[in-house]
Structure formats: C-alpha cells, structure tokens
Design an enzyme around this catalytic site. Structure first.
Site, PDB file in Angstrom:
ATOM      1  N   GLU A 149       0.858  -1.185   0.000  1.00  0.00           N
ATOM      2  CA  GLU A 149       0.000   0.000   0.000  1.00  0.00           C
ATOM      3  C   GLU A 149       0.895   1.236   0.000  1.00  0.00           C
ATOM      4  O   GLU A 149       1.795   1.366   0.833  1.00  0.00           O
ATOM      5  CB  GLU A 149      -0.910  -0.013   1.240  1.00  0.00           C
ATOM      6  CG  GLU A 149      -1.835   1.183   1.290  1.00  0.00           C
ATOM      7  CD  GLU A 149      -3.107   0.929   2.108  1.00  0.00           C
ATOM      8  OE1 GLU A 149      -3.468  -0.238   2.328  1.00  0.00           O
ATOM      9  OE2 GLU A 149      -3.730   1.927   2.523  1.00  0.00           O
ATOM     10  N   ARG A 150       0.641   2.118  -0.957  1.00  0.00           N
ATOM     11  CA  ARG A 150       1.455   3.335  -1.117  1.00  0.00           C
ATOM     12  C   ARG A 150       2.922   2.994  -1.333  1.00  0.00           C
ATOM     13  O   ARG A 150       3.815   3.706  -0.871  1.00  0.00           O
ATOM     14  CB  ARG A 150       1.315   4.273   0.077  1.00  0.00           C
ATOM     15  CG  ARG A 150      -0.108   4.524   0.545  1.00  0.00           C
ATOM     16  CD  ARG A 150      -0.990   5.018  -0.558  1.00  0.00           C
ATOM     17  NE  ARG A 150      -2.358   5.236  -0.085  1.00  0.00           N
ATOM     18  CZ  ARG A 150      -3.337   5.618  -0.886  1.00  0.00           C
ATOM     19  NH1 ARG A 150      -3.127   5.792  -2.184  1.00  0.00           N
ATOM     20  NH2 ARG A 150      -4.539   5.807  -0.408  1.00  0.00           N
ATOM     21  N   ASN A 194      -3.350  -1.625   7.648  1.00  0.00           N
ATOM     22  CA  ASN A 194      -4.690  -2.087   7.260  1.00  0.00           C
ATOM     23  C   ASN A 194      -4.588  -3.601   7.158  1.00  0.00           C
ATOM     24  O   ASN A 194      -3.972  -4.130   6.235  1.00  0.00           O
ATOM     25  CB  ASN A 194      -5.102  -1.488   5.911  1.00  0.00           C
ATOM     26  CG  ASN A 194      -5.275   0.022   6.005  1.00  0.00           C
ATOM     27  OD1 ASN A 194      -5.880   0.526   6.954  1.00  0.00           O
ATOM     28  ND2 ASN A 194      -4.727   0.745   5.049  1.00  0.00           N
ATOM     29  N   GLU A 200     -10.379   4.691   9.256  1.00  0.00           N
ATOM     30  CA  GLU A 200     -10.545   4.355   7.842  1.00  0.00           C
ATOM     31  C   GLU A 200     -11.078   2.938   7.644  1.00  0.00           C
ATOM     32  O   GLU A 200     -10.578   2.169   6.835  1.00  0.00           O
ATOM     33  CB  GLU A 200      -9.223   4.562   7.092  1.00  0.00           C
ATOM     34  CG  GLU A 200      -8.722   5.997   7.198  1.00  0.00           C
ATOM     35  CD  GLU A 200      -7.469   6.293   6.391  1.00  0.00           C
ATOM     36  OE1 GLU A 200      -6.694   5.365   6.118  1.00  0.00           O
ATOM     37  OE2 GLU A 200      -7.279   7.477   6.031  1.00  0.00           O
ATOM     38  N   LYS A 208       1.033  10.576  13.958  1.00  0.00           N
ATOM     39  CA  LYS A 208       1.604  11.167  12.736  1.00  0.00           C
ATOM     40  C   LYS A 208       2.131  12.566  13.053  1.00  0.00           C
ATOM     41  O   LYS A 208       1.545  13.285  13.850  1.00  0.00           O
ATOM     42  CB  LYS A 208       0.540  11.252  11.631  1.00  0.00           C
ATOM     43  CG  LYS A 208       0.174   9.888  11.074  1.00  0.00           C
ATOM     44  CD  LYS A 208      -0.657   9.995   9.795  1.00  0.00           C
ATOM     45  CE  LYS A 208      -1.053   8.595   9.333  1.00  0.00           C
ATOM     46  NZ  LYS A 208      -1.655   8.556   8.002  1.00  0.00           N
ATOM     47  N   ASP A 229      -2.356  14.402   7.400  1.00  0.00           N
ATOM     48  CA  ASP A 229      -1.890  13.165   6.779  1.00  0.00           C
ATOM     49  C   ASP A 229      -0.663  13.358   5.892  1.00  0.00           C
ATOM     50  O   ASP A 229      -0.786  13.278   4.665  1.00  0.00           O
ATOM     51  CB  ASP A 229      -3.047  12.550   5.961  1.00  0.00           C
ATOM     52  CG  ASP A 229      -2.827  11.072   5.692  1.00  0.00           C
ATOM     53  OD1 ASP A 229      -1.805  10.538   6.135  1.00  0.00           O
ATOM     54  OD2 ASP A 229      -3.692  10.459   5.033  1.00  0.00           O
ATOM     55  N   GLU A 231       4.170   9.059  -0.493  1.00  0.00           N
ATOM     56  CA  GLU A 231       2.788   9.114  -0.980  1.00  0.00           C
ATOM     57  C   GLU A 231       2.392  10.513  -1.447  1.00  0.00           C
ATOM     58  O   GLU A 231       1.830  10.675  -2.522  1.00  0.00           O
ATOM     59  CB  GLU A 231       1.846   8.642   0.135  1.00  0.00           C
ATOM     60  CG  GLU A 231       0.384   8.760  -0.234  1.00  0.00           C
ATOM     61  CD  GLU A 231      -0.554   8.232   0.849  1.00  0.00           C
ATOM     62  OE1 GLU A 231      -0.061   7.785   1.907  1.00  0.00           O
ATOM     63  OE2 GLU A 231      -1.773   8.274   0.626  1.00  0.00           O
TER      64      GLU A 231
HETATM   65  C1  BDP Z   1      -2.964   7.481   4.430  1.00  0.00           C
HETATM   66  C2  BDP Z   1      -2.850   6.514   3.304  1.00  0.00           C
HETATM   67  C3  BDP Z   1      -3.504   5.185   3.580  1.00  0.00           C
HETATM   68  C4  BDP Z   1      -3.049   4.663   4.933  1.00  0.00           C
HETATM   69  C5  BDP Z   1      -3.317   5.698   5.996  1.00  0.00           C
HETATM   70  C6  BDP Z   1      -2.780   5.302   7.359  1.00  0.00           C
HETATM   71  O1  BDP Z   1      -3.420   7.097   2.144  1.00  0.00           O
HETATM   72  O2  BDP Z   1      -3.170   4.313   2.537  1.00  0.00           O
HETATM   73  O3  BDP Z   1      -3.690   3.481   5.235  1.00  0.00           O
HETATM   74  O4  BDP Z   1      -2.673   6.899   5.660  1.00  0.00           O
HETATM   75  O5  BDP Z   1      -1.794   5.906   7.786  1.00  0.00           O
HETATM   76  O6  BDP Z   1      -2.025   8.494   4.215  1.00  0.00           O
HETATM   77  O7  BDP Z   1      -3.326   4.432   8.005  1.00  0.00           O
END
Ligand code: BDP
Length: 683
Positions: A168-169, A211, A294, A368, A373, A401
């Site tokens: 992912e990313r 995820n 999410e 974070k 984000d 990303e």
């Molecule tokens: C976002 C991303 C996503 C991640 C999420 C995360 O787009 O793919 O799952 O952060 O940090 O920036 O959980």
C-alpha cells in the site's frame, strides 16, 4: 580455543545502496580484533572479515576472556563489555545495550559495545568515520541512540490487494517480505535489508500493513511461522520484528462472539495468542494497531475507549516484554463539512488527550507528525506535546505518498528535522525529539526494486529515518552527506568534490522545491483522489474525507482559529496557540492551513497570497529543471545504470512539476481573476 566462523555478509552489490564494499576500505585495510561471543558479535566479525578479505587487512576473533590478543598490534579492537552479547537472553532488551564507547589512543582505536547491538552500531560508526577513525587520538566518547525505538512500518500486504496492490502506497516494486500470498522462501534480500537498516540505526520493523486484511490477520495465529522466518532473517542485525494486528482478531480468528476489550474471554484469547507468538519469536517486539480508523475495527464498536483497546493488547504483551504501538490516526472519514467540530485536524487531539495517563507503560501512542496526513507542509501535531503521561512515538512517512511517489526527488530529512526540533511548549521546553519517548516510526519506502526505493535518491529518506531516530537533533544536511559518502563513496570517482557538490545540490533543497510547485502555503491535499499523484485542486474538495481548502472567488484557506474557525489553533499550548490564531502572526508557510484569507492578503514576505502562488510555482519548476541539469552533469562520476535511472525520473519530475504549476496557477487565476504581476503565461 577455536574462533567461530565469520557470518557471511548479505551482499547488496547487485542492488546498490549504502555500504558498498568500498565504504569499508579504511577498516578493511587494517588489523582488526573482534572480541566477544554471540549472534551479533558473529555479525560484526563477518563484516570485518569480509572487509579485510577485500582490502588486505586481517580479522581476528577472540572471546573477551582471552587477554593475549590485546598484546598484539591491532589497529582496531571491537569488543563487548561483557563476554556475551545478550542475544540469547533478556540482556539484549536492556535499554542501554545499544550504547558503545569509542576511544583512540596509542595508535589503536577501541570500540566497546555495551551489548551486541552497541557493538554493531560501533562498527558502523567506524565505517562512517573512515580514515578519520584511525587518525589523531580521540578521548573516549560514549554514543547511545536518543530514542530507544527506531521502527519501520511496512505497509506490505501478504496477498496482492485488489486496490492497493502488494504494498500500500509502495513505489518501489513488490514487497521485500511477501510474495504470491506467503513469506518469500529466499530471504537473502531480507538479510541484506536488515544490514542496511542496522547501519542507519533502525532496530525494529513491522512486517505487514496497518490495514490488516483477512489473509494478513492470520499472521498472528496459524501463520506466525512466516513472521518467525522473517524475524530470524532480521535478528542478526539487531532488528526485532513487529506485527500489525486487527482489533477484531478474537472474532475473525478466535471464533468469539465479541472483541470487546473488557470481556474476559477476549482478554484470555489475546493472552493465549500472544504467548504463542512469543513461543515462535522469543524476541518479538510487539503489535502495531490501526483501530477505528478508515474502516478498521476498534473499541468504539463496544463503547470502549482507545485506552481500553490499547491496554488489552499491552496486558497480553507485558509478560513477554512486548509493546503495543497504538496509532492515533483516528478520525471520521465519512463526514462532510458541517460545523467546526468536524475538522479532521482536530480529531486525534479530541480523541486522545482526555486519555492521558490511562495507558499502560508498554503502550505507545503512535502519532503522525502532522494533524492531517503526511502533507508536504503541516504544522506539528498538537497531540505530541499534550499527553505528558503517555509514551508518544512520532510517525513520519518515508514512502513518498504525498511527496512525489519516488518519481520526484524529495529529501525529507530537513522536514523531519524541523518537526523533531519543534518545541510544543514555551521557551526551552522539550523538543518533539525529546518528547518522543516511544520512538520514531517511519513508513518504509523500500521494496523489491533493484534500487530498493525505486528512485535511487529516495534511499536517502530511509537512511535519514534511522539516523534521525538515533539523533533527532542531528543536522539534516550532515545526515544527507553521510548517506552520500556511504552510498557513492565519492573518493573512488574521478572528481569527488564535483560529485559531492552535485549530490548535495540536488538533495538539500528538494523538499522546498517540491513544496513550491504543489499545494501552496500549507493548504495541502490538492492531489488526485485515490492514488494521490499529480494535481487536482478540487479533487478532495467535495468528498467526505475531511480535507478542504475552501477556495472561492475572494479567497482561500481553512479558518482553524478559535475566534471564528474550527478552534484547532486552540489545541496548541502557548506561544503557538496565539501565534497561529491570527493571520498577522501565523508563519507564511502555514497561513492557509490556519486561515481563510483574501487573495490580496499580504504575506510577511511582502507579496500577496495569489502572487506568492504564481511566483513559487514558476520558481519550483525552474529549480526542478536546474536540479535535472546538475544531475545530467554528474554522468561519468558514478555507475551508469544508477545515473540513468535518476535521469529518467527527473524527466518525469519535470513533467509533473510543470503540470502542477499550470494546474495550480490557472486554478487560482480563474478563481481570483488576478493576473500575474510579472505577466508570465498562465495556462
Ligand atoms: C494514508 C494513506 C492510507 C493509509 C493511511 C494510514 O493514504 O493508505 O492506510 O494513511 O496511515 O495516508 O493508516
């Protein structure tokens, strides 16, 4: 006594990165003694042995109890303070086992490691010093990493995800760990990766995506053997494996009717599952959890708090010395702008600050670095300074990303260093680097691409994540210089100074260049929805994800003041709350993050907002073009394939930068109707 055989060095020559054999020239041409026993000492011995075989030195191995070797004329002694490096027992987990002392006297350099990992760090310190390690006398200096945990989170899926793919990313090919739905059978490259990570100071890796999809959930139970194989490959370089787990595991794996953190059967299930993890991986580091975020399950479903959730896992891990890294990335992603409380920037603070003091000692809140984000410019998250009784880890994103997806050069060390040096309180209060008692976590940018990170220059971000975790106060340019030296070994090229100067020039300012041609003044998120590459000024403006800029014919920006906006500015302590509250005092680079202002608003720099947008976008493209030209001029000073790979990416960066410039400039020209004061063409 027979000296143990040297552990073979996992070679990275075929996949260029830092630590090519040439980086070991100074050490490898000398007489070196390695003293001690244990797994990590074997690793150190293997490194020394390989370097000496390459450059004509001699490597001798002895147990520390054997004093005689000291009588001989060694140039370098690498020794453990005790006899064993602690890999087998609990000693390795001592906070201090990563320390080492280096002294040079009477023609000999001695590195004493408090534990195996300290010895390993000491070895790499000598490699970084090169000839300087064997020059003038040096009084004893003890080095220890400032933050005990420097972790990479791999957003790697075991099975290829239909939307997100394998990583992912990820912008560097497939996963280093997983292939075709299972752990790779051949782990040579994982070993080589562990070596690179150890050399920059990383000591923890989480091997799967935050995820957690169904296949990945099983890594915790019936597939723990695959994690154990990865842990075995990383252990010789002092790296402990961690696992992302789903909060719903008792339901989806255990067959229970609930995952309620206060339910006795749930607690028993986690305790038993965790005990089995430790039976397979005795030095397992712990869990990483993305909950109520999410779409991931979490304690809210049971009316429980995130402290209840984190403590459930902390209690399961505690008997084994493990830690839960509980992510603070909790917000409602199915909202629309209704009123001030729906500001996504506020969410982590609103959820977690009331819980300060409620978390177990072995629960770390992973935050974070910015409130939204990983945008190229955000203020530092107010959460970091607001939970004095909670261990905080700061999360940064090495995978690019939102910073050019490893097609654009964007060296992030200067950005991270600004974050780590920020003081959330007043005056001489602690920096973010000092507050991050739970460590520094970086989302990895590595994959199975031959250059590890897709863009060869993106390696500098992986390297910097480790080094800034070990020394958050380090000068970021010095960190980039280290990476340059260890990766390109400029002294081996025909014009070392030109190569150094060129590499510095393209790396040092690259983040600010990227910032200039993308979303202006901290407003963020003008990216294409979904994949997040390239510009789309309104891509997220009318979506429920909670990222807005509110541009209209009169002005742009999000009012996050206390007086008239979302109140987010009030989440900061003084002096920041007051500073951010007013457009008159808010720093230019964050103005649109905190305020909605007319296009004619005059910045501290003396330019209007709209003219600043035009100017920076033209400048950003010019800077990208200049960097591309510098890169072109470096041909012949490094291996041709690496040069060509970067050259190719620069063409895409330049194309992308122009696209950004034209998109953003024409967007604001059409909204505002204000022409460019310098009459440049706006498409
Ligand atoms: C976002 C991303 C996503 C991640 C999420 C995360 O787009 O793919 O799952 O952060 O940090 O920036 O959980």
């Amino acid at each position: 006594m027979t000296a143990p055989a040297a552990r073979p060095v996992p070679r990275t020559d075929a996949d260029p990165a830092w630590l090519p054999p040439e980086a070991f020239r100074a050490l490898g041409s000398r007489r070196v003694l390695v003293c001690g026993t244990g797994d990590l000492t074997d690793t150190v011995h293997g490194e020394v042995d390989a370097a000496c075989a390459e450059f004509g030195g001699t490597a001798v191995r002895a147990a520390v109890a054997d004093h005689r070797p000291y009588d001989r004329p060694y140039d370098l002694v690498l020794r453990l303070d005790g006899t064993a490096d602690g890999t087998a027992g609990g000693a390795e987990h001592r906070a201090d086992d990563e320390a080492f002392t280096l002294v040079r006297e009477r023609g000999r350099t001695t590195v004493s490691g408090a534990g195996g990992r300290g010895l390993l760090h000491g070895l790499f310190h000598v490699v970084r010093l090169g000839e300087a390690a064997f020059g003038a006398d040096r009084p004893p200096v003890t080095h220890r990493p400032a933050l005990a945990t420097r972790m990479l989170n791999h957003w790697d899926n075991v099975a290829v995800h239909p939307v997100m793919g394998q990583v992912e990313r990820g912008y560097a090919g497939g996963s280093l760990f997983w292939r075709d739905g299972r752990a790779r059978g051949d782990l040579d490259r994982v070993r080589a990766y562990g070596r690179l990570l150890a050399a920059c100071g990383i000591n923890a890796v989480c091997v799967n995506n935050v995820n957690v999809h169904t296949t990945e959930a099983h890594l915790l139970t019936d597939r723990i053997g695959e994690v154990a194989a990865l842990a075995d490959a990383l252990r010789p370089y002092g790296i402990r494996a961690h696992l992302s787990v789903t909060f719903a595991a008792p339901l989806v794996l255990g067959g229970l009717g609930t995952a309620d953190p206060l339910d006795a059967s749930v607690r028993a299930w986690w305790a038993a599952a965790t005990a089995r993890v430790y039976a397979a991986i005795p030095d397992f580091g712990g869990y990483v959890v993305k909950a109520d975020s999410e779409g991931q399950p979490g304690p809210f479903a049971y009316g429980r708090s995130h402290a209840d959730g984190a403590n459930l896992l902390a209690d399961a891990l505690a008997p084994h010395g493990g830690t839960v890294y509980w992510r603070a990335f909790v917000y409602n992603h199915r909202q629309d702008w209704r009123d001030r409380t729906t500001d996504r920037a506020r969410a982590a603070y609103d959820h977690f600050v009331p819980l300060d003091g409620a978390f177990r000692d072995n629960a770390v809140l992973q935050v974070k670095h910015g409130p939204v984000d990983f945008q190229p410019r955000e203020p530092v998250s107010p959460v970091i300074g607001a939970l004095p009784r909670t261990r905080i880890a700061v999360e940064v994103q090495a995978t690019q990303e939102y910073t050019g997806q490893q097609r654009h050069v964007c060296a992030l060390a200067p950005m991270w260093s600004e974050v780590l040096g920020f003081r959330p309180g007043a005056g001489a209060s602690p920096t973010v680097g000092e507050l991050a008692r739970g460590g520094l976590v970086a989302v990895s940018n590595a994959g199975d691409d031959p250059y590890w990170t897709g863009h060869p220059l993106a390696q500098a971000n992986l390297y910097a994540a480790g080094r800034l975790g070990a020394r958050p106060g380090a000068d970021p340019h010095a960190v980039l210089d280290e990476w340059i030296e260890l990766t390109f070994t400029p002294d081996t090229c025909p014009d070392p100074e030109r190569l150094r100067a060129g590499l510095r020039a393209v790396l040092r300012g690259s983040w600010r260049t990227y910032e200039k041609y993308t979303a202006p003044l901290g407003v963020g998120f003008m990216v294409q929805p979904g994949h997040h590459y390239g510009p789309s000024a309104d891509g997220y403006e009318y979506s429920p994800w909670g990222t807005y800029h509110f541009a209209d014919r009169d002005g742009v920006g999000v009012d996050r003041s206390r007086a008239t906006g979302t109140g987010y500015a009030g989440q900061y302590a003084e002096p920041w709350a007051t500073l951010y509250e007013s457009p008159a005092t808010c720093p230019d680079e964050l103005l649109l993050f905190f305020h909605h202002v007319p296009y004619g608003h005059v910045l501290h720099s003396g330019t209007t907002v709209v003219q600043h947008i035009y100017d920076t976008h033209f400048e950003g493209v010019a800077e990208a073009a200049a960097a591309r030209d510098i890169w072109t001029s470096l041909a012949g000073l490094m291996d041709g394939a690496r040069h060509a790979r970067v050259a190719e990416r620069y063409e895409e960066q330049l194309r992308g930068a122009r696209e950004w410039r034209d998109h953003i400039n024409s967007y604001f020209f059409r909204k505002s109707g204000v022409p460019d004061a310098r009459g440049r063409p706006i498409h």
